[in-house]
Design a protein around this motif. Structure first.
Motif, PDB file in Angstrom:
ATOM      1  N   VAL A 260       0.862  -1.178   0.000  1.00 42.59           N
ATOM      2  CA  VAL A 260       0.000   0.000   0.000  1.00 42.59           C
ATOM      3  C   VAL A 260       0.902   1.233   0.000  1.00 42.59           C
ATOM      4  N   THR A 261       0.814   2.043  -1.042  1.00 46.02           N
ATOM      5  CA  THR A 261       1.690   3.198  -1.188  1.00 46.02           C
ATOM      6  C   THR A 261       1.213   4.364  -0.329  1.00 46.02           C
ATOM      7  N   ALA A 262       2.097   5.328  -0.120  1.00 47.60           N
ATOM      8  CA  ALA A 262       1.736   6.530   0.634  1.00 47.60           C
ATOM      9  C   ALA A 262       0.616   7.289  -0.062  1.00 47.60           C
ATOM     10  N   HIS A 263       0.642   7.268  -1.408  1.00 50.85           N
ATOM     11  CA  HIS A 263      -0.406   7.938  -2.168  1.00 50.85           C
ATOM     12  C   HIS A 263      -1.764   7.296  -1.896  1.00 50.85           C
ATOM     13  N   GLU A 264      -1.787   5.969  -1.876  1.00 51.62           N
ATOM     14  CA  GLU A 264      -3.039   5.279  -1.616  1.00 51.62           C
ATOM     15  C   GLU A 264      -3.522   5.535  -0.191  1.00 51.62           C
ATOM     16  N   LEU A 265      -2.607   5.561   0.770  1.00 51.73           N
ATOM     17  CA  LEU A 265      -2.984   5.858   2.148  1.00 51.73           C
ATOM     18  C   LEU A 265      -3.574   7.255   2.265  1.00 51.73           C
ATOM     19  N   ALA A 266      -2.981   8.204   1.534  1.00 52.63           N
ATOM     20  CA  ALA A 266      -3.510   9.572   1.559  1.00 52.63           C
ATOM     21  C   ALA A 266      -4.912   9.616   0.990  1.00 52.63           C
ATOM     22  N   GLN A 267      -5.159   8.834  -0.063  1.00 49.50           N
ATOM     23  CA  GLN A 267      -6.497   8.791  -0.644  1.00 49.50           C
ATOM     24  C   GLN A 267      -7.498   8.227   0.353  1.00 49.50           C
ATOM     25  N   ARG A 268      -7.091   7.232   1.094  1.00 54.22           N
ATOM     26  CA  ARG A 268      -7.987   6.630   2.075  1.00 54.22           C
ATOM     27  C   ARG A 268      -8.369   7.633   3.162  1.00 54.22           C
ATOM     28  N   GLN A 269      -7.452   8.524   3.461  1.00 57.35           N
ATOM     29  CA  GLN A 269      -7.704   9.509   4.495  1.00 57.35           C
ATOM     30  C   GLN A 269      -8.523  10.693   3.995  1.00 57.35           C
ATOM     31  N   LEU A 270      -8.307  11.060   2.728  1.00 61.43           N
ATOM     32  CA  LEU A 270      -8.926  12.278   2.218  1.00 61.43           C
ATOM     33  C   LEU A 270     -10.225  12.053   1.470  1.00 61.43           C
ATOM     34  N   GLU A 271     -10.386  10.898   0.856  1.00 62.20           N
ATOM     35  CA  GLU A 271     -11.571  10.643   0.052  1.00 62.20           C
ATOM     36  C   GLU A 271     -12.685  10.042   0.898  1.00 62.20           C
ATOM     37  N   LEU A 272     -13.889  10.515   0.708  1.00 63.13           N
ATOM     38  CA  LEU A 272     -15.041   9.970   1.421  1.00 63.13           C
ATOM     39  C   LEU A 272     -15.558   8.773   0.649  1.00 63.13           C
ATOM     40  N   VAL A 273     -14.795   7.667   0.729  1.00 60.95           N
ATOM     41  CA  VAL A 273     -15.143   6.479  -0.036  1.00 60.95           C
ATOM     42  C   VAL A 273     -15.142   5.284   0.893  1.00 60.95           C
ATOM     43  N   ASP A 274     -15.844   4.209   0.482  1.00 61.69           N
ATOM     44  CA  ASP A 274     -15.828   2.992   1.265  1.00 61.69           C
ATOM     45  C   ASP A 274     -14.882   1.990   0.621  1.00 61.69           C
ATOM     46  N   GLU A 275     -14.822   0.777   1.154  1.00 61.67           N
ATOM     47  CA  GLU A 275     -13.868  -0.203   0.649  1.00 61.67           C
ATOM     48  C   GLU A 275     -14.113  -0.551  -0.803  1.00 61.67           C
ATOM     49  N   GLU A 276     -15.363  -0.566  -1.241  1.00 61.81           N
ATOM     50  CA  GLU A 276     -15.633  -0.871  -2.640  1.00 61.81           C
ATOM     51  C   GLU A 276     -15.017   0.183  -3.537  1.00 61.81           C
ATOM     52  N   ASP A 277     -15.076   1.448  -3.129  1.00 65.44           N
ATOM     53  CA  ASP A 277     -14.490   2.507  -3.929  1.00 65.44           C
ATOM     54  C   ASP A 277     -12.968   2.368  -3.970  1.00 65.44           C
ATOM     55  N   LEU A 278     -12.369   2.001  -2.839  1.00 63.51           N
ATOM     56  CA  LEU A 278     -10.929   1.868  -2.811  1.00 63.51           C
ATOM     57  C   LEU A 278     -10.443   0.781  -3.751  1.00 63.51           C
ATOM     58  N   GLU A 279     -11.254  -0.260  -3.956  1.00 66.10           N
ATOM     59  CA  GLU A 279     -10.865  -1.346  -4.840  1.00 66.10           C
ATOM     60  C   GLU A 279     -10.821  -0.913  -6.305  1.00 66.10           C
ATOM     61  N   GLN A 280     -11.333   0.294  -6.621  1.00 65.93           N
ATOM     62  CA  GLN A 280     -11.226   0.789  -7.990  1.00 65.93           C
ATOM     63  C   GLN A 280      -9.798   1.191  -8.301  1.00 65.93           C
ATOM     64  N   GLY A 281      -8.965   1.272  -7.269  1.00 64.06           N
ATOM     65  CA  GLY A 281      -7.554   1.552  -7.492  1.00 64.06           C
ATOM     66  C   GLY A 281      -7.232   3.025  -7.449  1.00 64.06           C
ATOM     67  N   ASP A 282      -6.047   3.341  -7.892  1.00 65.85           N
ATOM     68  CA  ASP A 282      -5.553   4.702  -7.900  1.00 65.85           C
ATOM     69  C   ASP A 282      -6.508   5.604  -8.661  1.00 65.85           C
ATOM     70  N   LEU A 283      -6.771   6.803  -8.125  1.00 65.45           N
ATOM     71  CA  LEU A 283      -7.751   7.676  -8.747  1.00 65.45           C
ATOM     72  C   LEU A 283      -7.262   8.293 -10.042  1.00 65.45           C
ATOM     73  N   ASP A 284      -5.964   8.337 -10.229  1.00 64.22           N
ATOM     74  CA  ASP A 284      -5.462   8.867 -11.497  1.00 64.22           C
ATOM     75  C   ASP A 284      -5.973   8.001 -12.639  1.00 64.22           C
ATOM     76  N   GLY A 285      -6.301   8.630 -13.728  1.00 63.10           N
ATOM     77  CA  GLY A 285      -6.821   7.891 -14.866  1.00 63.10           C
ATOM     78  C   GLY A 285      -6.523   8.612 -16.155  1.00 63.10           C
ATOM     79  N   CYS A 286      -7.278   8.300 -17.164  1.00 61.93           N
ATOM     80  CA  CYS A 286      -7.029   8.891 -18.473  1.00 61.93           C
ATOM     81  C   CYS A 286      -8.305   9.527 -18.981  1.00 61.93           C
ATOM     82  N   SER A 287      -8.241  10.799 -19.289  1.00 63.65           N
ATOM     83  CA  SER A 287      -9.402  11.515 -19.783  1.00 63.65           C
ATOM     84  C   SER A 287      -8.943  12.506 -20.833  1.00 63.65           C
ATOM     85  N   PRO A 288      -9.589  12.558 -21.989  1.00 68.19           N
ATOM     86  CA  PRO A 288      -9.182  13.511 -23.019  1.00 68.19           C
ATOM     87  C   PRO A 288      -9.139  14.936 -22.486  1.00 68.19           C
TER      88      PRO A 288
END
Length: 305
Positions: A260-288
């Motif tokens: 579990v990376t520091a980035h992922e830990l920070a997301q767990r602390q800052l994002e109002l998400v549950d475990e199902e949301d966390l399983e979507q992985g890193d929030l960075d993605g690809c968008s035009p």
């Protein structure tokens, strides 16, 4: 100020663009004329299933046409020695041990260009026909308030980007998630190629643990691109080093993705998400127009002369 001839949504089928489509379909935002999905040919199966649902259950009943555009299959193109390959931002390990990264051209080639072509066709000015001054399309881009720094203008005069989640709704990604959950769309997947080198450990784990076939696919691709693109090798300019999908620059099936990376830990602390949301992985993605994985990178690797 002139009015747009069309209003279109750049539909990546991720959280923010799905939210925009639903808001438009419900009448909470103005109705869009088209939702355009740029298909790289290598999206996760969950994204294609989600897109089918959006077409059938959201866009269709609201009389919003969805259009799928493509310039090919990014995975197949990378492994085809006869095809020009738009470089992915692969992680490079040079012969002297220096880390590097390949140029990122994939978003432009497989996302932005096919959308631009379709927009020109929709307004009746296919390339190379000149588009008159003042004729433009308003394009909605799914950027939320927590990503406002990624809100950019289009690079062509005939398309003007608008960011309704910021300017109209003042919504964060967490607001979008709550909205989608209330409408039975809480499982909206992350939109990015299966083998995107910007995946975090959480996303790699998600692929491995939930989709064995897709995991084998990305592991095989990771092995196949070790010496660079097939065309470069065929032309006698192989990579003087090794290329990898994982940022640790080791084979994907050996990479430390359970850490579990520091980035992922920070997301767990800052994002109002549950475990199902966390399983979507890193929030960075690809968008035009708003690739959420950082600024375009330059080549930092050695090739044969």
């Amino acid at each position: 100020m002139s009015q747009p001839v069309l209003r279109v949504l750049s539909l990546g089928a991720g959280v923010q663009s799905t939210t925009l489509l639903c808001l438009s379909a419900e009448g909470l935002l103005p109705k869009i004329d088209y939702a355009i999905f740029a298909d790289t040919g290598w999206e996760p199966g969950a994204v294609y299933s989600h897109l089918d649902r959006l077409e059938n259950d959201i866009a269709g009943p609201a009389d919003i046409p969805t259009v799928r555009v493509s310039t090919g299959n990014i995975r197949d193109d990378a492994l085809n020695p006869n095809h020009r390959f738009a470089s992915m931002p692969l992680h490079i390990l040079n012969q002297d041990g220096r880390p590097g990264m390949a140029r990122r051209q994939c978003t432009s080639e497989y996302k932005i260009k096919p959308i631009k072509k379709k927009v020109r066709d929709l307004i009746g000015y296919p390339f190379p026909k000149r588009i008159p001054s003042g004729v433009y399309v308003e394009q909605w881009v799914g950027i939320s308030t927590d990503e406002f720094h990624r809100a950019k203008d289009s690079d062509v005069a005939y398309m003007r980007n608008r960011h309704p989640l910021i300017v109209d709704m003042n919504w964060s990604r967490a607001d979008c998630l709550r909205y989608l959950k209330a409408r039975g769309l809480g499982q909206t997947p992350k939109s990015s190629c299966l083998g995107c080198p910007y995946h975090g450990n959480a996303q790699w784990r998600h692929i491995r643990d939930t989709s064995p076939e897709e995991w084998q696919d990305v592991v095989a691709f990771d092995t196949a691109i070790r010496t660079g693109s097939a065309r470069a090798n065929a032309n006698g300019t192989p990579l003087l080093g090794q290329a990898f999908l994982h940022r640790a620059r080791v084979p994907l099936d050996e990479a430390p993705i359970d850490r579990v990376t520091a980035h992922e830990l920070a997301q767990r602390q800052l994002e109002l998400v549950d475990e199902e949301d966390l399983e979507q992985g890193d929030l960075d993605g690809c968008s035009p127009w708003s690739c959420r994985s950082g600024s375009p990178v330059q080549a930092d690797y050695d090739q044969a002369a």
